[in-house]
Design a protein around this motif. Structure first.
Motif, PDB file in Angstrom:
ATOM      1  N   LEU A  70     -15.325   0.034 -60.978  1.00 44.99           N
ATOM      2  CA  LEU A  70     -14.245  -0.511 -61.407  1.00 44.99           C
ATOM      3  C   LEU A  70     -14.269  -2.073 -61.688  1.00 44.99           C
ATOM      4  CD1 LEU A  70     -11.363   0.000 -62.269  1.00 44.99           C
ATOM      5  CD2 LEU A  70     -10.479  -0.159 -59.764  1.00 44.99           C
ATOM      6  N   VAL A  98      -7.141  -0.688 -63.665  1.00 45.82           N
ATOM      7  CA  VAL A  98      -6.763   0.648 -62.917  1.00 45.82           C
ATOM      8  C   VAL A  98      -6.187   1.530 -63.935  1.00 45.82           C
ATOM      9  CG1 VAL A  98      -5.358   1.687 -61.101  1.00 45.82           C
ATOM     10  CG2 VAL A  98      -6.335  -0.473 -60.769  1.00 45.82           C
ATOM     11  N   ALA A 146      -8.514   0.797 -56.101  1.00 44.96           N
ATOM     12  CA  ALA A 146      -8.897  -0.333 -56.642  1.00 44.96           C
ATOM     13  C   ALA A 146      -8.962  -1.506 -55.618  1.00 44.96           C
ATOM     14  CB  ALA A 146      -7.645  -0.888 -57.669  1.00 44.96           C
TER      15      ALA A 146
END
Length: 222
Positions: A70, A98, A146
């Motif tokens: 991520l 996200v 996240a």
């Protein structure tokens, strides 16, 4: 807003070009759903009863597969430094990333769940309820993930630490997701009660996680 939309589109395009995120997640989801019935036996009534828990557990584990990328890819190529020093609020940038992550990894799991539910002898009405709980709960998994990804982005071999950070925080989402799905199948608790709490967990994660992840990124990149 243009910068925010550009970041979102960029992450979606990168996920599609690199490939593997959605496919690997669905394949892992399939493996979990296949192995558990082999372990518990061919009792169709038992599989229908524990099917929602199997689907939720598989979705949770599959959602962890792409979390380490991520922020790690942006950290490796220097894009994260540009995002940190840019004019765009870091919290909104985290939210855009996200959203792109959930669209390319979480949503395919929700779409695949009804098909995999057939392997667990879950009827159509119950499967619709399970898919609805996954649709409401997987954003919370992405947002909580996240925060863990932001905490581990600057650490060597942080991908190994990520599941340890994230899994304990996802337990409430798992509990109420499975409770809502079971309520739709066997009761006796009304479906709306745990489902409302599940939606509340996603909303709380939406309000808190971007700020927590942004603070972790600022601290980690100092």
């Amino acid at each position: 807003m243009k910068s925010l939309a550009a970041l979102f589109v960029r992450d979606v395009r990168l996920a599609v070009r690199i490939g593997g995120g959605a496919i690997v997640g669905i394949l892992f989801f399939l493996i979990v759903v296949t192995l558990v019935p082999l372990a518990v036996g061919p009792d169709l009534a038992l599989l229908a009863r524990i099917g929602p828990a199997i689907l939720w557990l598989g979705a949770l584990l599959a959602s962890l597969l792409a979390l380490d990328q991520l922020f790690a890819a942006d950290h490796a190529d220097g894009s994260l430094d540009v995002i940190l020093t840019g004019r765009m609020p870091l919290e909104l940038a985290v939210l855009a990333k996200v959203a792109a992550h959930w669209l390319t990894t979480g949503l395919p799991l929700v779409v695949a769940a009804p098909v995999l539910g057939l392997m667990l002898n879950i009827d159509g009405k119950a499967m619709a309820a399970v898919a609805l709980t996954l649709l409401a709960g997987t954003p919370a998994l992405a947002l909580i993930g996240a925060v863990g990804a932001a905490l581990s982005v600057a650490l060597r071999r942080g991908g190994l630490l990520l599941p340890v950070l994230v899994l304990p925080l996802t337990v409430p989402v798992l509990i109420f997701g499975v409770s809502a799905a079971n309520a739709a199948i066997v009761g006796p608790v009304p479906f709306g009660t745990p489902f409302t709490i599940l939606c509340a967990l996603s909303l709380v994660s939406l309000a808190v996680a971007p700020f927590a992840a942004a603070a972790a990124l600022r601290h980690g990149m100092e």
